[in-house]
Design a protein around this motif. Structure first.
Motif, PDB file in Angstrom:
ATOM      1  N   VAL A  37       0.840  -1.198   0.000  1.00 22.26           N
ATOM      2  CA  VAL A  37       0.000   0.000   0.000  1.00 22.26           C
ATOM      3  C   VAL A  37       0.875   1.248   0.000  1.00 22.26           C
ATOM      4  N   THR A  38       0.469   2.226  -0.817  1.00 21.36           N
ATOM      5  CA  THR A  38       1.070   3.555  -0.818  1.00 21.36           C
ATOM      6  C   THR A  38      -0.022   4.572  -0.537  1.00 21.36           C
ATOM      7  N   LEU A  39       0.259   5.519   0.366  1.00 24.54           N
ATOM      8  CA  LEU A  39      -0.687   6.576   0.708  1.00 24.54           C
ATOM      9  C   LEU A  39      -0.213   7.887   0.087  1.00 24.54           C
ATOM     10  N   SER A  40      -1.117   8.581  -0.567  1.00 23.68           N
ATOM     11  CA  SER A  40      -0.781   9.841  -1.230  1.00 23.68           C
ATOM     12  C   SER A  40      -1.574  10.979  -0.599  1.00 23.68           C
ATOM     13  N   THR A  41      -0.906  12.134  -0.438  1.00 20.47           N
ATOM     14  CA  THR A  41      -1.573  13.289   0.165  1.00 20.47           C
ATOM     15  C   THR A  41      -2.387  14.090  -0.842  1.00 20.47           C
ATOM     16  N   ILE A  42      -2.326  13.748  -2.106  1.00 18.30           N
ATOM     17  CA  ILE A  42      -3.052  14.508  -3.116  1.00 18.30           C
ATOM     18  C   ILE A  42      -4.541  14.240  -2.995  1.00 18.30           C
ATOM     19  N   ASN A  43      -5.336  15.245  -3.290  1.00 25.16           N
ATOM     20  CA  ASN A  43      -6.789  15.111  -3.303  1.00 25.16           C
ATOM     21  C   ASN A  43      -7.266  15.139  -4.752  1.00 25.16           C
ATOM     22  N   PRO A  44      -7.643  13.989  -5.334  1.00 21.01           N
ATOM     23  CA  PRO A  44      -8.064  13.961  -6.740  1.00 21.01           C
ATOM     24  C   PRO A  44      -9.346  14.723  -7.013  1.00 21.01           C
ATOM     25  N   ASN A  45     -10.070  15.099  -5.947  1.00 22.49           N
ATOM     26  CA  ASN A  45     -11.334  15.818  -6.128  1.00 22.49           C
ATOM     27  C   ASN A  45     -11.147  17.332  -6.252  1.00 22.49           C
ATOM     28  N   GLN A  46      -9.918  17.806  -6.147  1.00 19.23           N
ATOM     29  CA  GLN A  46      -9.674  19.235  -6.220  1.00 19.23           C
ATOM     30  C   GLN A  46      -9.661  19.715  -7.670  1.00 19.23           C
ATOM     31  N   ASN A  47      -9.696  21.038  -7.842  1.00 17.46           N
ATOM     32  CA  ASN A  47      -9.622  21.598  -9.186  1.00 17.46           C
ATOM     33  C   ASN A  47      -8.245  21.334  -9.783  1.00 17.46           C
ATOM     34  N   THR A  48      -8.224  21.076 -11.072  1.00 17.35           N
ATOM     35  CA  THR A  48      -6.961  20.798 -11.758  1.00 17.35           C
ATOM     36  C   THR A  48      -6.516  21.955 -12.640  1.00 17.35           C
ATOM     37  N   THR A  49      -7.359  22.969 -12.785  1.00 16.87           N
ATOM     38  CA  THR A  49      -6.996  24.137 -13.590  1.00 16.87           C
ATOM     39  C   THR A  49      -7.314  25.399 -12.801  1.00 16.87           C
ATOM     40  N   SER A  50      -6.557  26.465 -13.050  1.00 16.43           N
ATOM     41  CA  SER A  50      -6.786  27.733 -12.369  1.00 16.43           C
ATOM     42  C   SER A  50      -7.932  28.488 -13.036  1.00 16.43           C
ATOM     43  N   GLN A  51      -8.513  29.434 -12.286  1.00 20.93           N
ATOM     44  CA  GLN A  51      -9.621  30.225 -12.808  1.00 20.93           C
ATOM     45  C   GLN A  51      -9.098  31.513 -13.451  1.00 20.93           C
ATOM     46  N   LEU A  52      -9.864  32.023 -14.390  1.00 23.68           N
ATOM     47  CA  LEU A  52      -9.512  33.290 -15.029  1.00 23.68           C
ATOM     48  C   LEU A  52      -9.906  34.447 -14.124  1.00 23.68           C
ATOM     49  N   PRO A  53      -9.188  35.566 -14.207  1.00 26.55           N
ATOM     50  CA  PRO A  53      -9.532  36.716 -13.355  1.00 26.55           C
ATOM     51  C   PRO A  53     -10.885  37.307 -13.734  1.00 26.55           C
ATOM     52  N   ARG A  54     -11.524  37.903 -12.738  1.00 28.54           N
ATOM     53  CA  ARG A  54     -12.824  38.520 -12.965  1.00 28.54           C
ATOM     54  C   ARG A  54     -12.619  39.984 -13.365  1.00 28.54           C
ATOM     55  N   VAL A  55     -13.187  40.370 -14.485  1.00 30.68           N
ATOM     56  CA  VAL A  55     -13.048  41.738 -14.991  1.00 30.68           C
ATOM     57  C   VAL A  55     -14.096  42.620 -14.325  1.00 30.68           C
ATOM     58  N   PRO A  56     -13.683  43.678 -13.612  1.00 37.29           N
ATOM     59  CA  PRO A  56     -14.671  44.560 -12.965  1.00 37.29           C
ATOM     60  C   PRO A  56     -15.400  45.410 -14.001  1.00 37.29           C
ATOM     61  N   LEU A  57     -16.720  45.442 -13.908  1.00 36.45           N
ATOM     62  CA  LEU A  57     -17.560  46.262 -14.776  1.00 36.45           C
ATOM     63  C   LEU A  57     -18.054  47.458 -13.964  1.00 36.45           C
ATOM     64  N   LEU A  58     -17.703  48.678 -14.382  1.00 34.79           N
ATOM     65  CA  LEU A  58     -17.967  49.887 -13.610  1.00 34.79           C
ATOM     66  C   LEU A  58     -19.276  50.541 -14.029  1.00 34.79           C
ATOM     67  N   SER A  59     -20.012  51.023 -13.038  1.00 35.12           N
ATOM     68  CA  SER A  59     -21.230  51.788 -13.294  1.00 35.12           C
ATOM     69  C   SER A  59     -21.508  52.633 -12.053  1.00 35.12           C
ATOM     70  N   LEU A  60     -22.385  53.632 -12.178  1.00 32.35           N
ATOM     71  CA  LEU A  60     -22.743  54.500 -11.069  1.00 32.35           C
ATOM     72  C   LEU A  60     -24.031  54.017 -10.418  1.00 32.35           C
ATOM     73  N   TYR A  61     -24.125  54.168  -9.095  1.00 36.12           N
ATOM     74  CA  TYR A  61     -25.329  53.770  -8.381  1.00 36.12           C
ATOM     75  C   TYR A  61     -25.503  54.718  -7.202  1.00 36.12           C
ATOM     76  N   GLU A  62     -26.709  54.740  -6.668  1.00 35.94           N
ATOM     77  CA  GLU A  62     -26.982  55.599  -5.534  1.00 35.94           C
ATOM     78  C   GLU A  62     -26.379  54.987  -4.272  1.00 35.94           C
ATOM     79  N   GLU A  63     -25.667  55.816  -3.507  1.00 38.00           N
ATOM     80  CA  GLU A  63     -25.019  55.329  -2.289  1.00 38.00           C
ATOM     81  C   GLU A  63     -26.079  55.013  -1.241  1.00 38.00           C
ATOM     82  N   ARG A  64     -25.915  53.921  -0.594  1.00 35.95           N
ATOM     83  CA  ARG A  64     -26.839  53.544   0.462  1.00 35.95           C
ATOM     84  C   ARG A  64     -26.063  52.931   1.621  1.00 35.95           C
ATOM     85  N   GLN A  65     -26.702  52.994   2.793  1.00 32.62           N
ATOM     86  CA  GLN A  65     -26.049  52.496   3.993  1.00 32.62           C
ATOM     87  C   GLN A  65     -26.081  50.973   3.988  1.00 32.62           C
ATOM     88  N   ASN A  66     -24.903  50.379   4.075  1.00 32.54           N
ATOM     89  CA  ASN A  66     -24.813  48.920   4.129  1.00 32.54           C
ATOM     90  C   ASN A  66     -24.770  48.455   5.583  1.00 32.54           C
TER      91      ASN A  66
END
Length: 552
Positions: free
Chosen positions: A274-303
């Motif tokens: 038996v050999t034990l491996s620390t890798i998790n085969p259920n993890q993602n195998t590829t990286s994600q692309l960056p999210r491009v911010p889309l700018l617009s104006l909105y009314e300021e409100r209290q969060n």
């Protein structure tokens, strides 16, 4: 295999009958074991079972390699039978050794009677007892066949008027009585063997499955060789568990890493590497692309501010088994060397593999098999840590400079001076920065002296108001030796330029923003035996008079 059938002799020649009877009587007077059992029964052909060459266990699945020999020459089909019903069919691959041509590979699911035949096929004890019972059954059948032959021979001799044959008949009856006793003895052995088999099957390591997988491989070769079958199967996994043992006198710390293995694949892995491996085969195998911010104006409100409290990680309960030391009474020169169970670990660019040196058995019933995979020990720095504003007590802590990032997060069992003090969580980054906690120290007394808030008056012309907070705690060392004490406190942090904080600490703090944690301050000092020390903090907070102070 040849089959032999016994029949009563028939002849009108009296001399021939005499000679034949004497010959048969002479043969029957010899021990029955001289009668070839192979001549009385035909053994069915046994299917060749594939052997497990390697099992690599990940988190949630395992990779299995099986081997079947190619005997003879020419074209033939090899069948890997009694495999798990949970095989990932897309992962099946075949590897051959030598000059072997491979044709089609067929994968099929079998159920019903075919699956039932596989139920106890992997259990060596059950197989051995089945073979023993088969031998007893064959011996019983041979004895019954000999008895029937004697009965037929006795009838033939009784028809003759020759006196010698009559005497022979009486001898045959005596031999028949002896065989009857032998049959009774064999039946008793048969009953005992069947009871043992039933007990073994009731407690067998083999799990019952309603279906199995069968893989057929068509090959053609000119000489004997072998075929390897590789596949992945879900339902197997392992998790690390750790034991940390601290000696507060010698300041020695040892950490033992173990692997708890379990599987419910439908296959029994008996005496396999038996050999034990620390890798998790259920993890993602590829990286994600960056999210491009889309700018617009909105009314300021209290969060609304939402407080988020991370859920505490619940440690998985693990059965703890102690490792007993062994001390032989004989010298090493007079005894064979003990087998070594030292695990060979290898780091492959962030993936750690633990190759177990011994073959182990992992039944497919979910039971947990535990084995030690690594051990580290060394000198440690000890200190007591207290956070009196949260809890007026002190805890033992120890550093572990030998910690390795190759160890995966897992349950951590804690022992201080050979006493079990509880469990925590092994996390390399956290333990490396903060040390390993070993429970409460009742010999360090913590007493609150002052904890008060004083609100300043707001005047007509005063644009600011103030809040003064004062905290003081006393620490008394009841040990018979000096102890290193670390006291942690939280200093208010302004998130607004209009809020000012003036902090005064007595004695001065040793560290600001302890462990890069904004606002946490720390005192570190040696406290002699039977001595006390007071630490005090005063915070003066000023902010606009027309505002309310939010302390979140």
């Amino acid at each position: 295999m040849r089959a032999y059938f016994l029949t009563a002799p028939v002849s009108s020649d009296k001399n021939y009958s005499k000679k034949t009877s004497k010959l048969v009587l002479k043969q029957l007077m010899t021990p029955l074991s001289l009668v070839s059992l192979a001549a009385l029964s035909v053994s069915p052909a046994q299917a060749v079972m594939s052997s497990v060459e390697q099992v690599t266990i990940y988190q949630g699945l395992a990779s299995v390699t099986r081997t079947l020999p190619i005997s003879g020459k020419g074209e033939q089909t090899l069948i890997f039978s009694c495999l798990s019903p949970s095989i990932d069919q897309d992962s099946v691959s075949v590897q051959v050794l030598g000059n072997v041509n491979v044709g089609e590979v067929s994968i099929e699911a079998l159920s019903g009677e075919q699956a039932a035949q596989c139920q106890y096929q992997g259990d060596a004890k059950v197989q051995a007892q089945q073979a023993t019972l088969a031998d007893i059954n064959a011996e019983l059948e041979a004895a019954r066949l000999a008895k029937a032959y004697l009965q037929n021979l006795t009838k033939v001799t009784q028809i003759s008027t020759d006196g010698t044959l009559a005497n022979n008949a009486r001898d045959l009856e005596t031999q028949a009585a002896s065989i009857n006793k032998r049959i009774l003895n064999i039946q008793q052995r048969q009953a005992r063997a069947q009871d043992i088999l039933n007990q073994l099957m009731a407690g067998s390591l083999t799990s019952t499955s309603n279906s199995v997988t069968q893989v057929s491989v068509r090959t053609a070769s000119r000489m004997p060789s072998s075929v390897k079958l590789h596949y992945q199967v879900r339902g197997a996994g392992w998790e690390p568990t750790y034991q940390a043992r601290l000696n507060t006198e010698s300041k020695q710390l040892s950490i033992t890493a173990s692997a708890v293995i379990a599987q419910q694949t439908g296959e029994n892995w008996t005496n396999v590497p038996v050999t034990l491996s620390t890798i998790n085969p259920n993890q993602n195998t590829t990286s994600q692309l960056p999210r491009v911010p889309l700018l617009s104006l909105y009314e300021e409100r209290q969060n609304e501010l939402v407080r988020y409290t991370p859920a505490a990680m619940e440690a998985t309960p693990v059965v703890v088994s102690a490792r007993d030391s062994y001390s032989g009474g004989e010298s090493a020169t007079n005894t064979a060397p003990l087998p070594s169970f030292t695990v060979n670990s290898q780091n492959k660019n962030g993936i750690t593999e633990y190759r177990l040196p011994q073959r182990i058995s992992i039944p497919s019933d979910g039971r947990r098999v535990r084995t030690v995979i690594d051990e580290q020990s060394g000198n440690s720095k000890l200190w007591l840590r207290s956070t009196p504003s949260v809890e007026q007590t002190a805890y033992w802590y120890a550093s572990a400079p030998f910690l390795t990032p190759a160890w995966v997060d897992g349950s951590l069992q804690l022992y201080r001076d050979d006493n079990y003090v509880g469990q925590s969580r092994y996390s390399y980054q956290s333990l490396k920065e903060q040390g390993i906690g070993f429970g409460v120290d009742p010999n360090m007394l913590v007493k609150q002296l002052t904890d008060e808030d004083k609100q300043g008056d707001k005047g007509v012309f005063n644009r600011l108001q103030t809040l003064t907070t004062k905290q003081a705690y006393q620490f008394t060392n009841q040990h018979n030796r000096g102890m290193r004490l670390q006291v942690l406190s939280a200093q208010p942090v302004s998130r607004d330029d209009s809020i000012k904080v003036i902090a005064t600490h007595t004695p001065p703090v040793t560290k600001q923003d302890w462990n890069d944690s904004k606002g946490i301050v720390a005192w570190e000092f040696d406290l002699p035996s039977k001595q006390s020390q007071v630490v005090q903090s005063t915070y003066q907070i000023s902010y606009p008079a027309d505002k309310k102070l939010n302390t979140n």
